[in-house]
Design a protein around this motif. Structure first.
Motif, PDB file in Angstrom:
ATOM      1  N   GLY A 316       0.868  -1.141  -0.116  1.00  0.00           N
ATOM      2  CA  GLY A 316      -0.107   0.040  -0.009  1.00  0.00           C
ATOM      3  C   GLY A 316       0.902   1.245  -0.044  1.00  0.00           C
ATOM      4  O   GLY A 316       1.855   1.288   0.448  1.00  0.00           O
ATOM      5  N   GLU A 317       0.262   2.235  -0.437  1.00  0.00           N
ATOM      6  CA  GLU A 317       0.992   3.680  -0.578  1.00  0.00           C
ATOM      7  C   GLU A 317       0.759   4.224   0.918  1.00  0.00           C
ATOM      8  O   GLU A 317      -0.146   4.477   1.417  1.00  0.00           O
ATOM      9  CB  GLU A 317       0.434   4.592  -1.715  1.00  0.00           C
ATOM     10  N   VAL A 318       2.008   4.556   1.531  1.00  0.00           N
ATOM     11  CA  VAL A 318       1.962   5.190   2.948  1.00  0.00           C
ATOM     12  C   VAL A 318       3.028   6.470   2.630  1.00  0.00           C
ATOM     13  O   VAL A 318       4.016   6.461   2.285  1.00  0.00           O
ATOM     14  CB  VAL A 318       2.806   4.307   3.780  1.00  0.00           C
ATOM     15  N   GLN A 319       2.326   7.566   2.602  1.00  0.00           N
ATOM     16  CA  GLN A 319       2.923   8.843   2.737  1.00  0.00           C
ATOM     17  C   GLN A 319       3.814   9.287   3.893  1.00  0.00           C
ATOM     18  O   GLN A 319       3.346   8.858   5.078  1.00  0.00           O
ATOM     19  CB  GLN A 319       1.972   9.907   2.317  1.00  0.00           C
ATOM     20  N   PRO A 320       4.766  10.127   3.778  1.00  0.00           N
ATOM     21  CA  PRO A 320       5.515  10.655   5.176  1.00  0.00           C
ATOM     22  C   PRO A 320       4.348  11.294   5.768  1.00  0.00           C
ATOM     23  O   PRO A 320       3.577  12.142   5.594  1.00  0.00           O
ATOM     24  CB  PRO A 320       6.198  11.425   4.568  1.00  0.00           C
ATOM     25  N   ALA A 321       4.471  11.124   7.337  1.00  0.00           N
ATOM     26  CA  ALA A 321       3.346  11.630   8.195  1.00  0.00           C
ATOM     27  C   ALA A 321       4.138  12.282   9.260  1.00  0.00           C
ATOM     28  O   ALA A 321       5.279  11.952   9.610  1.00  0.00           O
ATOM     29  CB  ALA A 321       2.708  10.390   8.884  1.00  0.00           C
ATOM     30  N   GLY A 322       3.336  13.296   9.933  1.00  0.00           N
ATOM     31  CA  GLY A 322       3.912  14.188  10.963  1.00  0.00           C
ATOM     32  C   GLY A 322       2.652  14.148  11.936  1.00  0.00           C
ATOM     33  O   GLY A 322       1.664  13.958  11.668  1.00  0.00           O
ATOM     34  N   PHE A 323       3.157  14.861  12.962  1.00  0.00           N
ATOM     35  CA  PHE A 323       1.924  15.266  14.060  1.00  0.00           C
ATOM     36  C   PHE A 323       2.166  16.737  14.296  1.00  0.00           C
ATOM     37  O   PHE A 323       3.288  17.444  14.100  1.00  0.00           O
ATOM     38  CB  PHE A 323       2.442  14.489  15.285  1.00  0.00           C
ATOM     39  N   ALA A 324       0.806  17.243  14.430  1.00  0.00           N
ATOM     40  CA  ALA A 324       0.842  18.944  14.391  1.00  0.00           C
ATOM     41  C   ALA A 324       1.615  19.360  15.376  1.00  0.00           C
ATOM     42  O   ALA A 324       2.233  20.543  15.158  1.00  0.00           O
ATOM     43  CB  ALA A 324      -0.677  19.079  14.478  1.00  0.00           C
ATOM     44  N   GLY A 325       1.261  19.024  16.716  1.00  0.00           N
ATOM     45  CA  GLY A 325       1.951  19.670  17.840  1.00  0.00           C
ATOM     46  C   GLY A 325       2.297  18.732  18.896  1.00  0.00           C
ATOM     47  O   GLY A 325       1.898  17.384  18.702  1.00  0.00           O
ATOM     48  N   ASN A 326       2.724  19.283  19.833  1.00  0.00           N
ATOM     49  CA  ASN A 326       3.087  18.380  21.161  1.00  0.00           C
ATOM     50  C   ASN A 326       1.908  17.770  21.720  1.00  0.00           C
ATOM     51  O   ASN A 326       0.934  18.362  21.782  1.00  0.00           O
ATOM     52  CB  ASN A 326       3.926  19.157  22.088  1.00  0.00           C
ATOM     53  N   VAL A 327       2.209  16.405  22.137  1.00  0.00           N
ATOM     54  CA  VAL A 327       0.989  15.941  22.845  1.00  0.00           C
ATOM     55  C   VAL A 327       1.454  15.305  24.207  1.00  0.00           C
ATOM     56  O   VAL A 327       2.316  14.679  24.396  1.00  0.00           O
ATOM     57  CB  VAL A 327       0.557  14.612  21.904  1.00  0.00           C
ATOM     58  N   LEU A 328       0.830  15.499  25.121  1.00  0.00           N
ATOM     59  CA  LEU A 328       0.712  15.027  26.710  1.00  0.00           C
ATOM     60  C   LEU A 328      -0.068  13.888  26.693  1.00  0.00           C
ATOM     61  O   LEU A 328      -1.159  14.035  26.602  1.00  0.00           O
ATOM     62  CB  LEU A 328       0.907  16.186  27.510  1.00  0.00           C
ATOM     63  N   ALA A 329       0.529  12.895  27.407  1.00  0.00           N
ATOM     64  CA  ALA A 329      -0.242  11.635  27.453  1.00  0.00           C
ATOM     65  C   ALA A 329      -0.211  10.825  28.518  1.00  0.00           C
ATOM     66  O   ALA A 329       1.075  11.106  29.238  1.00  0.00           O
ATOM     67  CB  ALA A 329      -0.270  10.714  26.169  1.00  0.00           C
ATOM     68  N   SER A 330      -1.108  10.035  28.954  1.00  0.00           N
ATOM     69  CA  SER A 330      -0.738   9.133  29.968  1.00  0.00           C
ATOM     70  C   SER A 330      -1.703   7.888  29.872  1.00  0.00           C
ATOM     71  O   SER A 330      -2.100   7.604  29.065  1.00  0.00           O
ATOM     72  CB  SER A 330      -1.259   9.789  31.499  1.00  0.00           C
ATOM     73  N   HIS A 331      -1.658   7.104  30.839  1.00  0.00           N
ATOM     74  CA  HIS A 331      -2.532   5.654  30.845  1.00  0.00           C
ATOM     75  C   HIS A 331      -2.979   5.237  32.091  1.00  0.00           C
ATOM     76  O   HIS A 331      -2.424   5.854  33.538  1.00  0.00           O
ATOM     77  CB  HIS A 331      -1.349   4.434  30.179  1.00  0.00           C
ATOM     78  N   VAL A 332      -4.001   4.615  32.320  1.00  0.00           N
ATOM     79  CA  VAL A 332      -4.660   3.878  33.417  1.00  0.00           C
ATOM     80  C   VAL A 332      -4.787   2.728  33.223  1.00  0.00           C
ATOM     81  O   VAL A 332      -4.956   1.891  32.304  1.00  0.00           O
ATOM     82  CB  VAL A 332      -5.906   4.712  33.703  1.00  0.00           C
ATOM     83  N   GLU A 333      -4.798   1.730  34.263  1.00  0.00           N
ATOM     84  CA  GLU A 333      -5.077   0.388  34.034  1.00  0.00           C
ATOM     85  C   GLU A 333      -6.534   0.066  33.691  1.00  0.00           C
ATOM     86  O   GLU A 333      -7.399   0.955  33.996  1.00  0.00           O
ATOM     87  CB  GLU A 333      -4.819  -0.580  35.577  1.00  0.00           C
ATOM     88  N   GLN A 334      -6.625  -0.899  32.582  1.00  0.00           N
ATOM     89  CA  GLN A 334      -7.904  -1.182  32.266  1.00  0.00           C
ATOM     90  C   GLN A 334      -8.238  -2.699  32.582  1.00  0.00           C
ATOM     91  O   GLN A 334      -7.520  -3.736  32.059  1.00  0.00           O
ATOM     92  CB  GLN A 334      -7.843  -1.040  30.623  1.00  0.00           C
ATOM     93  N   PRO A 335      -9.188  -3.071  33.655  1.00  0.00           N
ATOM     94  CA  PRO A 335      -9.310  -4.318  33.731  1.00  0.00           C
ATOM     95  C   PRO A 335     -10.016  -5.223  32.788  1.00  0.00           C
ATOM     96  O   PRO A 335     -10.854  -4.465  32.082  1.00  0.00           O
ATOM     97  CB  PRO A 335     -10.552  -4.119  35.262  1.00  0.00           C
ATOM     98  N   LEU A 336      -9.606  -6.395  32.546  1.00  0.00           N
ATOM     99  CA  LEU A 336     -10.373  -7.078  31.551  1.00  0.00           C
ATOM    100  C   LEU A 336     -10.609  -8.544  31.993  1.00  0.00           C
ATOM    101  O   LEU A 336      -9.646  -9.190  33.082  1.00  0.00           O
ATOM    102  CB  LEU A 336      -9.341  -7.398  30.329  1.00  0.00           C
ATOM    103  N   ILE A 337     -11.530  -9.144  31.643  1.00  0.00           N
ATOM    104  CA  ILE A 337     -11.878 -10.431  31.933  1.00  0.00           C
ATOM    105  C   ILE A 337     -11.237 -11.459  30.973  1.00  0.00           C
ATOM    106  O   ILE A 337     -11.290 -11.326  29.775  1.00  0.00           O
ATOM    107  CB  ILE A 337     -13.551 -10.785  31.727  1.00  0.00           C
TER     108      ILE A 337
END
Length: 356
Positions: A316-337
């Motif tokens: 497949g054709e994949v073009q060069p990709a960028g991201f617009a601005g800085n991104v601050l992220a985090s995570h939490v636990e996700q309970p799963l059965i």
């Protein structure tokens, strides 16, 4: 539309996220994900549609297991982690059955990348980035000389095996430790020179250790995407920003390093460059020729790294990709059965989705 069959062999638990990123791709391409692991209850398998137990094999015997699995399940794309070098050595076996393997086929380069000492020598020759002061040692006498040389240069010293993943074997030399206090406190990576030298002196030689300057600045993981020929398509620098916070930010000098690495080494698909600052200078820690443990966080930049690698491998054709601005992220636990019970622990593949 025919489903694309994708196989992950033994991966880390974060492969759960990679699988879902591929499944929920922006093009709506239907996929069926297969995965194997010695532990049928391993978290990574919870992201798969079909899971199976994996034998404890090495070398060509393990490669043959993977070939047989790909053949019997009509796998289109194989994304390996365990025994990556062996799989690259025998990539033609997968070509013969029509399975595309997302692996660096330059075996000499792959061997260098997996041995930090050899790769540092390669980087010295290219001059494309700065490396820490270091020595590779395999005897207690060499260890002592390396420590004394680095300490004389004003460095705090650390060491780790030249062939390892993550933080396994990483230690920081600290001669101000209080062993009694540490006994009642958290386990730490700190060790005194005296203790380290005494332990290493108990044998005539040991597997290669890299003794190096300890870098004190921010550590960045640069998640990179390239096409099959190693042309860089995306690079996202990511760092810890306190606690569980992660910051994806534009750092021009790090993005330029990613470009130079891609131009010099032509690593295909997903790879990761780890840099750490010494003052204002970013220095190389290592390169991982695979998806990093935090890649799913970098995907919050809007770039679906795992899927775009698959798309590129499929032509497949994949073009060069960028991201617009800085991104601050985090995570939490996700309970799963867990979707497998004790009766399902078998050596054959287990369909987790209930569908075809």
């Amino acid at each position: 539309m025919k489903k694309v069959n994708i196989y992950f062999n033994r991966w880390f638990s974060v492969a759960f996220h990679y699988m879902n990123l591929i499944r929920n791709n922006e093009d709506g391409i239907p996929v069926q994900i297969f995965a194997t692991h010695p532990d049928i209850r391993h978290m990574s398998l919870q992201g798969a549609d079909v899971a199976g137990t994996e034998p404890m094999l090495e070398g060509i015997e393990y490669v043959q297991f993977c070939v047989d699995f790909c053949r019997s399940n009509e796998i289109d794309i194989f994304i390996p982690r365990l025994h990556m070098l062996d799989i690259a050595l025998h990539a033609s076996l997968f070509d013969a059955i029509g399975t595309k393997v997302l692996v660096c086929r330059d075996v000499d380069l792959l061997e260098k990348i997996m041995d930090k000492g050899k790769f540092y020598e390669s980087v010295k020759e290219t001059g494309i980035m700065t490396i820490p002061d270091y020595h590779v040692v395999s005897t207690a006498e060499q260890f002592k000389a390396a420590y004394e040389d680095l300490a004389a240069k004003g460095h705090q010293v650390c060491f780790k095996p030249t062939e390892t993943e993550g933080g396994l074997g990483f230690r920081i030399i600290d001669n101000t430790r209080n062993p009694l206090q540490e006994l009642f406190d958290h386990v730490t990576p700190y060790i005194s020179f005296e203790d380290a030298h005494r332990i290493l002196s108990s044998v005539d030689s040991f597997p290669n250790l890299m003794v190096m300057e300890l870098l004190e600045g921010f550590e960045y993981s640069i998640d990179c995407l390239a096409d099959e020929n190693g042309r860089l398509l995306a690079a996202v620098p990511r760092r810890k920003a306190g606690g569980r916070l992660r910051l994806m930010e534009h750092i021009p000098e790090l993005e330029q390093i990613a470009s130079r690495v891609a131009e010099s080494y032509r690593i295909p698909f997903n790879f990761n460059i780890q840099m750490k600052y010494s003052g204002t200078i970013p220095k190389l820690l290592e390169i991982n020729p695979r998806m990093s443990g935090g890649l799913h966080i970098s995907c919050l930049s809007g770039i679906n790294f795992p899927y775009l690698a698959v798309k590129s491998a499929l032509g497949g054709e994949v073009q060069p990709a960028g991201f617009a601005g800085n991104v601050l992220a985090s995570h939490v636990e996700q309970p799963l059965i867990m979707r497998i019970n004790s009766e399902s622990v078998v050596t054959d593949a287990v369909n987790l989705s209930g569908g075809s």
